[in-house]
Design a protein around this motif. Structure first.
Motif, mmCIF file in Angstrom:
data_model
loop_
_atom_site.group_PDB
_atom_site.id
_atom_site.type_symbol
_atom_site.label_atom_id
_atom_site.label_comp_id
_atom_site.label_asym_id
_atom_site.label_seq_id
_atom_site.Cartn_x
_atom_site.Cartn_y
_atom_site.Cartn_z
ATOM 1 N N VAL A 168 -39.729 8.994 -27.751
ATOM 2 C CA VAL A 168 -40.400 9.369 -29.004
ATOM 3 C C VAL A 168 -41.596 8.459 -29.254
ATOM 4 O O VAL A 168 -42.690 8.923 -29.616
ATOM 5 N N LEU A 169 -41.398 7.156 -29.056
ATOM 6 C CA LEU A 169 -42.497 6.218 -29.283
ATOM 7 C C LEU A 169 -43.619 6.400 -28.266
ATOM 8 O O LEU A 169 -44.796 6.205 -28.588
ATOM 9 N N SER A 170 -43.246 6.775 -27.053
ATOM 10 C CA SER A 170 -44.276 6.950 -26.025
ATOM 11 C C SER A 170 -45.175 8.147 -26.323
ATOM 12 O O SER A 170 -46.345 8.155 -25.915
ATOM 13 N N LEU A 171 -44.636 9.155 -27.005
ATOM 14 C CA LEU A 171 -45.489 10.276 -27.404
ATOM 15 C C LEU A 171 -46.608 9.802 -28.325
ATOM 16 O O LEU A 171 -47.774 10.206 -28.181
ATOM 17 N N GLY A 266 -48.830 12.776 -16.617
ATOM 18 C CA GLY A 266 -48.506 14.196 -16.720
ATOM 19 C C GLY A 266 -49.582 14.983 -17.440
ATOM 20 O O GLY A 266 -49.872 16.135 -17.080
ATOM 21 N N ILE A 267 -50.202 14.379 -18.446
ATOM 22 C CA ILE A 267 -51.282 15.060 -19.173
ATOM 23 C C ILE A 267 -52.514 15.217 -18.287
ATOM 24 O O ILE A 267 -53.162 16.274 -18.264
ATOM 25 N N LEU A 268 -52.839 14.157 -17.532
ATOM 26 C CA LEU A 268 -54.006 14.238 -16.660
ATOM 27 C C LEU A 268 -53.809 15.242 -15.536
ATOM 28 O O LEU A 268 -54.788 15.750 -14.970
ATOM 29 N N ALA A 269 -52.541 15.529 -15.201
ATOM 30 C CA ALA A 269 -52.266 16.501 -14.141
ATOM 31 C C ALA A 269 -52.446 17.946 -14.608
ATOM 32 O O ALA A 269 -52.518 18.851 -13.769
ATOM 33 N N ALA A 288 -54.019 21.916 -29.748
ATOM 34 C CA ALA A 288 -54.012 22.212 -28.312
ATOM 35 C C ALA A 288 -53.117 21.229 -27.553
ATOM 36 O O ALA A 288 -52.380 21.620 -26.642
ATOM 37 N N MET A 289 -53.175 19.966 -27.954
ATOM 38 C CA MET A 289 -52.319 18.976 -27.299
ATOM 39 C C MET A 289 -50.853 19.251 -27.598
ATOM 40 O O MET A 289 -49.992 19.165 -26.710
ATOM 41 N N ARG A 290 -50.553 19.583 -28.833
ATOM 42 C CA ARG A 290 -49.158 19.740 -29.247
ATOM 43 C C ARG A 290 -48.541 21.019 -28.711
ATOM 44 O O ARG A 290 -47.355 21.042 -28.356
ATOM 45 N N LYS A 291 -49.309 22.103 -28.641
ATOM 46 C CA LYS A 291 -48.748 23.397 -28.266
ATOM 47 C C LYS A 291 -48.973 23.783 -26.803
ATOM 48 O O LYS A 291 -48.253 24.634 -26.291
ATOM 49 N N VAL A 292 -49.953 23.175 -26.164
ATOM 50 C CA VAL A 292 -50.294 23.593 -24.803
ATOM 51 C C VAL A 292 -50.081 22.463 -23.796
ATOM 52 O O VAL A 292 -49.358 22.621 -22.805
ATOM 53 N N ILE A 298 -44.653 17.008 -20.592
ATOM 54 C CA ILE A 298 -43.284 16.505 -20.734
ATOM 55 C C ILE A 298 -42.380 17.113 -19.674
ATOM 56 O O ILE A 298 -41.552 16.422 -19.058
ATOM 57 N N LYS A 299 -42.535 18.406 -19.441
ATOM 58 C CA LYS A 299 -41.703 19.071 -18.442
ATOM 59 C C LYS A 299 -41.967 18.510 -17.050
ATOM 60 O O LYS A 299 -41.032 18.310 -16.260
ATOM 61 N N ASN A 300 -43.226 18.254 -16.735
ATOM 62 C CA ASN A 300 -43.555 17.687 -15.428
ATOM 63 C C ASN A 300 -43.083 16.238 -15.290
ATOM 64 O O ASN A 300 -42.912 15.753 -14.168
ATOM 65 N N SER A 301 -42.880 15.569 -16.432
ATOM 66 C CA SER A 301 -42.515 14.148 -16.399
ATOM 67 C C SER A 301 -41.016 13.918 -16.501
ATOM 68 O O SER A 301 -40.587 12.757 -16.536
ATOM 69 N N ILE A 302 -40.228 14.972 -16.567
ATOM 70 C CA ILE A 302 -38.778 14.803 -16.726
ATOM 71 C C ILE A 302 -38.169 13.985 -15.588
ATOM 72 O O ILE A 302 -37.334 13.103 -15.847
#
Length: 394
Positions: A168-171, A266-269, A288-292, A298-302
């Motif tokens: 949560v804090l990392s977000l 993950g965001i840069l990817a 855009a950041m929150r919904k797209v 997050i899914k790629n970083s699991i």
């Protein structure tokens, strides 16, 4: 129309390339078990006919493997044309390897598993600490199981809650980290973005550049000193600022820095065109950041988040310097009771290995589930596309 492919044979019915090499290792394992001393639980006594027959099977397979090796050396370039590569010989060698594996399995069961069961049983019912290492480990684990279970529970809670809080804090931290001044921003917004970016960079640099043990000592003593200045007694401070809370805060703040970099990667990817498409639809940058972007990142970083959880299981052991009742602290307590350091730390190593292995299996199952759901979704989209493209039956 494509020709139908032949059904793939399973492991038992197909021939194997390294049958002699693998079978030789199995035979050597079986022979090492045969020449070890049996236990009172053994069903294959020493020098028995049945045990000798099992050993003969292993020796016979080693002989066949040695002959195959000699043929390989003699006919290195045309080994495939030798008698050892004839279908009948290959099939017989495969069946012989199964017989070799069965003999080895019986010997391992008799000389290792049943012996281990005997050692466990005698150690549990021993009135004093045995002398050999394995019996000592079993004896201490059984008699101090309440301490070890408490330590395991505390370790798992520290890793689980610490990783969840850090996520949560990392977000928030990664949101500050990716802030860059834009030409459309006014001076105040540019200043806020610059400060946020520099703060996130500095936090990540400091946390990743210092050991967790040092961070835990600084954090605990600093907060303890603040409460001390208010006139609170030591017992009151320990109720407000217990060791577990100090350890949890340390793990959370430490993991935040690492997960922030994971999420930033993950965001840069994510393809930049997705952000542009979202902005073209009228979304703000935050929307855009929150919904797209964030959901995909997050899914790629699991997998990386799961790895951080596994790391926290191991790294939480340094919190024993604070007195946190984790697995390492309880192990040191047991070592102080029996004055058996090596055996106690071997127990801790086995438990940590089991916890990390179990977590790895869980992470693998979650990743596989996500990949299968993505594949099903993609196949569903393709089937819909095909259905829409079919001509009407009318």
């Amino acid at each position: 129309m494509a020709a139908p492919t032949a059904p793939r044979k399973n492991f038992i019915t197909r021939d194997h390339r390294y049958v002699y090499l693998g079978g030789s290792f199995i035979a050597l394992l079986g022979l090492s078990m045969f020449y070890s001393a049996p236990s009172p639980y053994s069903f294959i006594p020493a020098q028995s006919v049945f045990g000798t027959a099992l050993a003969v099977i292993c020796w016979f397979f080693l002989g066949v493997s040695a002959m195959a090796l000699l043929v390989k050396w003699a006919y290195w370039k045309n080994y495939d044309t030798t008698v050892m590569k004839r279908p009948l010989i290959v099939r017989v060698s495969r069946y012989l390897s199964y017989l070799d594996a069965a003999a080895c399995a019986l010997l391992v069961l008799d000389r290792f598993i049943l012996k281990l069961a005997y050692v466990v049983n005698t150690s549990i019912h021993a009135e004093s600490n045995p002398t050999d290492t394995l019996s000592t480990m079993v004896y201490m684990t059984y008699n101090q199981r309440s301490l070890l279970v408490t330590g395991i529970w505390v370790t798992v809670r520290l890793a689980l809650f610490g990783t969840a809080i850090a996520f949560v804090l990392s977000l928030l931290m990664v949101f500050l980290r990716i802030q860059e001044p834009d030409r459309r921003d006014n001076d105040f917004v540019k200043f806020i973005k610059t400060v946020a970016n520099k703060f996130a960079r500095f936090y990540i640099f400091v946390i990743r550049g210092t050991p967790m043990m040092v961070q835990s000592l600084i954090l605990y003593n600093a907060v303890f000193g603040l409460f001390k200045r208010t006139g609170m007694s030591v017992s009151d401070i320990n109720r407000v600022w217990p060791m577990f809370l100090a350890g949890l805060v340390t793990v959370s703040l430490n993991s935040t820095a690492y997960l922030a970099e994971v999420l930033r990667g993950g965001i840069l990817a994510i393809d930049a065109g997705q952000m542009e498409a979202a902005r073209s639809l009228g979304m703000t940058h935050w929307q855009a950041m929150r919904k797209v972007v964030f959901p995909q990142a997050i899914k790629n970083s699991i997998p990386a988040i799961g790895n951080e959880f596994i790391i926290n299981i191991k790294d939480s052991s340094v919190l024993c310097v604070l007195g946190v009742s984790d697995l390492m602290f309880m192990t040191r307590s047991v070592a102080g009771i029996y004055y058996k350091g090596t055996e106690c730390y071997l127990i801790a190593a086995i438990v940590y290995l089991f916890l990390t292995y179990l977590s790895s299996l869980l992470l693998k199952a979650i990743t596989k589930k996500l990949d299968s759901s993505d594949a099903n979704t993609e196949n569903g989209k393709k089937s819909k596309t095909v259905d829409l493209g079919l001509p009407s039956s009318n």
